[in-house]
Design a protein around this motif. Structure first.
Motif, mmCIF file in Angstrom:
data_model
loop_
_atom_site.group_PDB
_atom_site.id
_atom_site.type_symbol
_atom_site.label_atom_id
_atom_site.label_comp_id
_atom_site.label_asym_id
_atom_site.label_seq_id
_atom_site.Cartn_x
_atom_site.Cartn_y
_atom_site.Cartn_z
ATOM 1 N N HIS A 89 37.967 40.289 26.260
ATOM 2 C CA HIS A 89 36.779 39.163 26.040
ATOM 3 C C HIS A 89 36.542 39.051 24.660
ATOM 4 N N HIS A 91 36.465 35.585 21.439
ATOM 5 C CA HIS A 91 36.364 34.142 21.288
ATOM 6 C C HIS A 91 36.956 33.766 19.931
ATOM 7 N N LYS A 211 36.727 29.053 32.913
ATOM 8 C CA LYS A 211 35.404 29.724 32.565
ATOM 9 C C LYS A 211 34.075 29.026 33.122
ATOM 10 N N HIS A 266 30.507 40.307 31.153
ATOM 11 C CA HIS A 266 29.292 40.823 30.799
ATOM 12 C C HIS A 266 28.663 41.553 32.063
ATOM 13 N N ASP A 378 33.491 40.679 23.379
ATOM 14 C CA ASP A 378 32.919 39.298 23.243
ATOM 15 C C ASP A 378 32.823 39.178 21.646
ATOM 16 N N ASN A 381 31.083 36.476 18.328
ATOM 17 C CA ASN A 381 29.762 36.516 18.357
ATOM 18 C C ASN A 381 29.218 37.073 17.265
HETATM 19 ZN ZN ZN Z 1 31.897 35.678 25.743
#
Ligand code: ZN
Length: 434
Positions: A89, A91, A211, A266, A378, A381
């Protein structure tokens, strides 16, 4: 198993990549290291691993009668040999710096969002290299603009890059106009037919995932968006495309799995999961990525309580890390959200703890029930650093009660399942290639 998987991990162990010639004809023997294969749970001291060309041809005990003749010998004494890690995960359209989510904190007066995106694109090779330097040889970008398909192409033709799987723009219940420069990462979808249309548009790019951003709030209760979730999953599955769903509320997560989500991203953070939910995940074979680290990093960054690990400080992008020092933001341009978090950090830290009180218990429960957990951060972020954020994720998984071997399994053999197909079958373990 690709040869560079191993070398990436050795790089972490030694701090330098041994200078080896990886031409396809070459034979390399790794000797005296400790081999850990999370797939089998086996740990072999004084291991012997033979790599021929870009394939592992043998992996086991040094006592096994495998010839090292004609091989270049690499002494791995004091080092560990593992399959490459997989972060399921990330981005790439986000840098991890303080400017990367103007919808969360608007600092566009200091750095306009178009400049941030230009920085992200310019520094993509740097981000890719940092993954490899951390021993991460495969990543899943779970959503971004259509530019993501370009990222996959660039990564797959770059030597110093992990293998990259991608989703395109997030099919969302809410809009984020602050992030729309013409190729938005998040697209609000209002009807099932719009959802199907978006899947058809994405399918033309051959995505690894579709997604869904299943955001639930007072205006968007679980049932309101569910028909769109149903349509999007049906349309994707008809094209053999798997679907990842962001759902952090128990009822949204349950609805997603009932509708056929392949990957739940998540943790559930609003409630402890119940027996019916655990049973449902088990029956459907749904994979879950907890992404624990991201839950603390927005709040901690804003409150000037960032807790980067030594690995993040050493191996993260220094420009990104420098931007996270919120005390450097001029007072006149300081957004209210940062001002109040800095003035009164305790409630911010308390909210993070409340999230962990639920998420960590849920992770342990799902792990104990035999659900496939795939490590993911993630990264990208705010405050979640591309590459080394995975080491903080490990700490949090350990706090949840997972054993080190379980964490390694989540990060290799389990995470490989998020790739699927031939690739998924090849990565995440140290078995010799046939
Ligand atoms: Zn994400």
């Amino acid at each position: 198993m690709k040869y560079f998987c191993l070398m990436a991990f050795l790089a972490v162990a030694t701090g330098a990549v041994p200078s080896l010639d990886a031409t396809p004809q070459n034979k390399i023997a790794l000797v005296n290291g400790t081999l850990i294969d999370p797939g089998t749970g086996k740990v072999v001291a004084n291991a012997l691993v033979i790599i021929e060309g870009d394939r592992i041809s043998a992996a086991g005990d040094q006592a096994t009668a495998v010839s090292t003749q004609d091989a270049q010998i690499v002494d791995c004494k004091g080092k560990f040999i593992l399959p490459g890690y997989i972060d399921t995960h990330v981005h790439f359209f986000q840098s991890g710096d303080i400017y990367t989510r103007p919808d969360a904190v608007d600092l566009t007066a200091i750095r306009p969002y178009k400049d941030e995106i230009a920085w992200v694109k310019r520094n993509l090779p740097d981000a890719l290299g940092r993954y490899l330097g951390c021993g991460i040889t495969s990543v899943v970008d779970v959503g971004g603009p259509f530019w993501n398909f370009e990222v996959r192409k660039i990564a797959n033709s770059t030597a110093k890059a992990p293998r990259v799987a991608v989703a395109g723009p997030l099919i969302s219940s809410v809009s984020r106009p602050q992030l729309d420069l013409g190729d938005p990462p998040i697209v609000k979808i209002d009807t099932p037919e719009q959802g199907r249309e978006m899947v058809r548009k994405l399918a033309a790019q051959n995505p690894d995932y579709v997604k869904i951003w299943y955001i639930v709030d007072a205006e968007n209760p679980v049932e309101k968006f569910r028909p769109i979730v149903h349509a999007v999953i049906e349309e994707s599955h008809a094209r053999k495309i798997r679907v990842a769903v962001h759902a952090t509320e128990l009822e949204a997560a349950r609805a997603s799995v009932e509708e056929g989500a392949d990957l739940l991203v998540h943790s559930v953070t609003d409630k402890l999961v119940d027996d019916a939910f655990v049973k449902l995940l088990k029956e459907r074979g749904t994979v879950l990525t907890p992404t624990l680290v991201v839950f603390e990093r927005y709040g901690r960054t804003f409150a000037n309580k960032l807790n980067l690990t030594p690995e993040e400080k050493s191996w993260g992008n220094p420009e990104v890390i420098a931007s996270l020092d919120v005390t450097k933001i001029p007072a006149a341009k300081m957004p209210e959200r940062l001002k109040s978090a800095m003035a009164n950090p305790q409630p911010v830290l308390d909210r993070i703890q409340q999230t962990y009180d639920v998420a960590l218990k849920n992770l342990k429960r799902l792990q104990d029930a035999g659900i496939t957990i795939a490590t993911g951060t993630d990264a990208g972020n705010i405050g979640t650093i591309h590459g080394p954020a995975i080491f903080r994720e490990f700490e949090l998984m350990k706090q949840a009660g997972l054993t080190p071997m379980q964490i390694l399994q989540c990060t290799t053999i389990n995470a490989a399942k998020t790739f699927g197909g031939d690739t998924g079958a090849k990565i995440g373990s140290l078995k010799p290639a046939r």
